[in-house]
Design an enzyme around this catalytic site. Structure first.
Site, PDB file in Angstrom:
ATOM      1  N   LYS A 191      55.126 -18.521  17.236  1.00 45.76           N
ATOM      2  CA  LYS A 191      54.540 -19.802  17.667  1.00 45.76           C
ATOM      3  C   LYS A 191      55.509 -20.927  17.331  1.00 45.76           C
ATOM      4  O   LYS A 191      55.739 -21.245  16.172  1.00 45.76           O
ATOM      5  CB  LYS A 191      53.212 -20.090  16.967  1.00 45.76           C
ATOM      6  CG  LYS A 191      52.520 -21.296  17.609  1.00 45.76           C
ATOM      7  CD  LYS A 191      51.434 -21.896  16.737  1.00 45.76           C
ATOM      8  CE  LYS A 191      51.909 -23.040  15.881  1.00 45.76           C
ATOM      9  NZ  LYS A 191      52.468 -24.196  16.612  1.00 45.76           N
ATOM     10  N   GLU A 266      59.706 -21.299   4.079  1.00 47.42           N
ATOM     11  CA  GLU A 266      60.851 -22.227   3.987  1.00 47.42           C
ATOM     12  C   GLU A 266      60.282 -23.626   4.154  1.00 47.42           C
ATOM     13  O   GLU A 266      59.867 -24.004   5.249  1.00 47.42           O
ATOM     14  CB  GLU A 266      61.859 -21.942   5.106  1.00 47.42           C
ATOM     15  CG  GLU A 266      62.512 -20.591   5.055  1.00 47.42           C
ATOM     16  CD  GLU A 266      63.437 -20.437   3.882  1.00 47.42           C
ATOM     17  OE1 GLU A 266      63.928 -21.456   3.346  1.00 47.42           O
ATOM     18  OE2 GLU A 266      63.664 -19.286   3.475  1.00 47.42           O
ATOM     19  N   CYS A 300      65.329 -30.356   6.447  1.00 46.44           N
ATOM     20  CA  CYS A 300      64.909 -29.878   5.129  1.00 46.44           C
ATOM     21  C   CYS A 300      66.032 -30.052   4.111  1.00 46.44           C
ATOM     22  O   CYS A 300      65.793 -30.286   2.942  1.00 46.44           O
ATOM     23  CB  CYS A 300      64.478 -28.420   5.205  1.00 46.44           C
ATOM     24  SG  CYS A 300      65.767 -27.346   5.847  1.00 46.44           S
ATOM     25  N   GLU A 400      59.592 -36.281   0.372  1.00 43.28           N
ATOM     26  CA  GLU A 400      60.495 -36.039   1.485  1.00 43.28           C
ATOM     27  C   GLU A 400      60.269 -37.144   2.532  1.00 43.28           C
ATOM     28  O   GLU A 400      59.292 -37.115   3.265  1.00 43.28           O
ATOM     29  CB  GLU A 400      60.132 -34.670   2.072  1.00 43.28           C
ATOM     30  CG  GLU A 400      61.162 -34.104   2.976  1.00 43.28           C
ATOM     31  CD  GLU A 400      60.731 -32.750   3.533  1.00 43.28           C
ATOM     32  OE1 GLU A 400      59.544 -32.542   3.791  1.00 43.28           O
ATOM     33  OE2 GLU A 400      61.622 -31.907   3.708  1.00 43.28           O
TER      34      GLU A 400
END
Ligand code: NAD
Length: 507
Positions: A191, A266, A300, A400
């Site tokens: 997906k 991850e 990331c 983040e």
């Protein structure tokens, strides 16, 4: 507006919207209820794709197709050589389709076309490396257990794997997972993010052309709910590998726990680079600039905080600001552009919120600090931004931001730099800049990060494992360690003589 290098809209003919369908059991399908969703380009404001919107029915059908394909051995029991041949062919087809894929990837994600070309073309190398692994899978043998005993530890494909990917590197991240799972002999349900579904669906065409048997890779387009959550909870799925936010990673981990399927995650990062006065400062300043603006910081591995020695902080930050003004921001379709659009207006506002909050808490914006308008393209861009005077307690130093916003912190001693490095819930990557190998090695040993770069940033190779510590994830991707995630270990103990002493001793 900040003085910067801006690339206005370039006159380019835009393609008709791509039409994407699910690939289930080797057949392209619309959703049973006919539902669809659209992706509007963040840079150009046009509809890039219309995709079938999957529900529970399509997801369950895809899982069943993958289960059947795994259990009947049409792929899992092929010799490694045969699997490798298909993966090699996919790699060739990817290379032949770079332009077509890169254009759609750029329009859906907002990333610059030159970068998208690099990612799509570079992904072919991941497929080739995985093909090599398919032929070299092996376990251990133990022939010192006794003369009549042989112990053999074999590696087998784990089974049906759910693959859920994010929008920031749609084709690259898919290629960090799918060829490795296929090389191992697994079957998959994939997906992509609802914001970037097209290149994953387009890959489905290449898989068919390369001769992958039906049902080995099934693609369901749609949202986290219900598609992603059923892919995480379904008892016929043996493993889920997910790349995305830490919040959704935790949710998936909880959902998957009911069936105890294997989970590889991850997730996010708040990645520091420590700069010592003895470093090659020009090289370091360039790498810091690259680290924060690559993919508009929606990465990331974004080098979103630097920890600079007090003695050089002012001069170093001045140089980074100077370089930042030279980075070309603007139209992603112009090959000269290095930094493109922000994925959604909501995300752009969130980035701006972090900067405003930092200023309110006493930090100083030395460059940028606002939403950017690119002539002819609108407002879904953010200025290159450098914020100094950041303290470790500020959200901008800990969370983040996922935008082109660099936070600057300072240090005096190595111990202090390492403490600041590790003062984060994340542990994805970290970097050190120094000409002293002792400093670099001490840092590399003590930094809590899955990857440590010394005198470089974001250098990666298919051979070298990638992944995070702490809340940046679990498990590893790429390299032999990443490949091993898709393998189950089975021990076969064989008595090859007639020496087994009977357990039952008749009285
Ligand atoms: P996201 O978590 O919002 O979405 C990722 C994927 O999960 C999408 O396909 C989404 O549809 C799906 N999803 C959403 N809710 C779900 C649910 N309940 N169950 C199952 N699936 C669900 O992340 P994003 O915004 O697409 O990507 C950005 C994030 O990804 C950032 O945090 C970034 O750091 C992280 N990321 C990590 C790496 C890495 O390798 N560590 C690489 C790239 C991106």
């Amino acid at each position: 507006m900040t003085q910067m290098t801006l690339i206005a809209a370039t006159a380019t003919a835009l393609p008709e919207p791509v039409k994407n369908r699910h690939l289930i059991g080797g057949r392209w399908q619309d959703s049973g209820d006919g539902a669809t969703f659209e992706r509007v380009s963040p840079s150009h404001g046009v509809v890039v794709s219309r995709s079938a919107k999957g529900g529970e029915t399509e997801t369950a059908a895809a899982i069943t197709a993958a289960r059947t394909a795994f259990d009947d051995g049409r792929w899992s029991r092929l010799p490694g050589k045969a699997r490798a041949a298909v993966l090699m062919k996919v790699a060739d087809l990817i290379e032949a389709n770079v332009e077509r894929f890169a254009l759609i990837e750029t329009l859906e994600s907002g990333k610059p076309i030159s970068q998208a070309r690099g990612e799509v073309g570079g992904a072919a190398d991941l497929w080739r490396y995985a093909a090599a692994l398919a032929r070299t899978t092996h376990g251990d043998s133990h022939n010192t257990l006794g003369e009549d005993i042989l112990g053999v530890v074999v590696k087998e494909p784990i089974g049906v794997v759910s693959i859920i990917t994010p929008w920031n590197f749609p084709f690259w991240i898919l290629s960090q997972k799918l060829p490795f799972a296929l090389a191992a002999g697994c079957t998959c349900v994939v997906k992509p993010s609802e914001m970037t579904p097209s290149t994953t669906a387009m890959l489905g065409e290449l898989l068919i052309e390369a001769g992958l048997p039906d049902g080995v890779v099934n693609i369901v387009l749609g949202y986290g709910n219900p598609v992603g959550s059923l892919m995480s909870s379904h008892p016929d799925v043996d493993m889920i590998t997910f790349t995305g936010s830490t919040a959704v990673g935790k949710l998936i981990s909880r959902t998957a726990s009911d069936t105890l399927k294997k989970v590889a995650l991850e997730l996010g990062g708040k990645n520091p680079q420590v700069i010592f006065p003895d470093a090659d400062l020009e090289n370091a300043a360039d790498a810091v600039t690259f680290g924060i603006y690559f993919n508009v910081g929606q990465c990331c591995n974004s080098g979103s905080r630097i920890i600079v020695h007090e003695d050089i902080a002012d001069a170093f930050v001045a140089r980074v600001v100077e370089l930042s003004r030279q980075v070309a921001f603007g139209d992603p379709l112009n090959p000269a552009t290095q930094v493109g659009a922000i994925v959604t207006p909501e995300h752009n506002a969130k980035i701006d919120g972090y900067v405003r909050a930092a200023v309110a808490a006493g930090a100083e914006v030395v460059l940028g600090g606002g939403i950017l308008e690119v002539p002819g393209l609108g407002h879904q861009f953010y200025q290159p931004t450098v914020v100094k005077g950041v303290t470790p307690d500020m959200a901008i130093a800990r969370e983040e931001v996922f935008g082109p916003v660099l936070s600057v912190l300072t240090f005096r001693t190595l111990d202090e730099a390492i403490a600041l490095t590790n003062d984060a819930s994340y542990g994805l990557s970290a970097g050190i800049w120094s000409e002293n190998v002792h400093t670099c090695l001490a840092f590399a040993r003590r930094a809590q990060a899955g990857t440590v770069w010394t005198n470089t940033w974001m250098d990666g190779f298919p051979e070298v494992a990638f992944g995070g510590m702490k809340q940046s994830g679990q498990g590893r991707e790429i390299g032999r360690y990443g490949f091993d995630e898709f393998l189950e270990v089975k021990s076969v103990v064989m008595r090859v003589g007639r020496t087994r002493a009977p357990w039952v001793k008749p009285l």
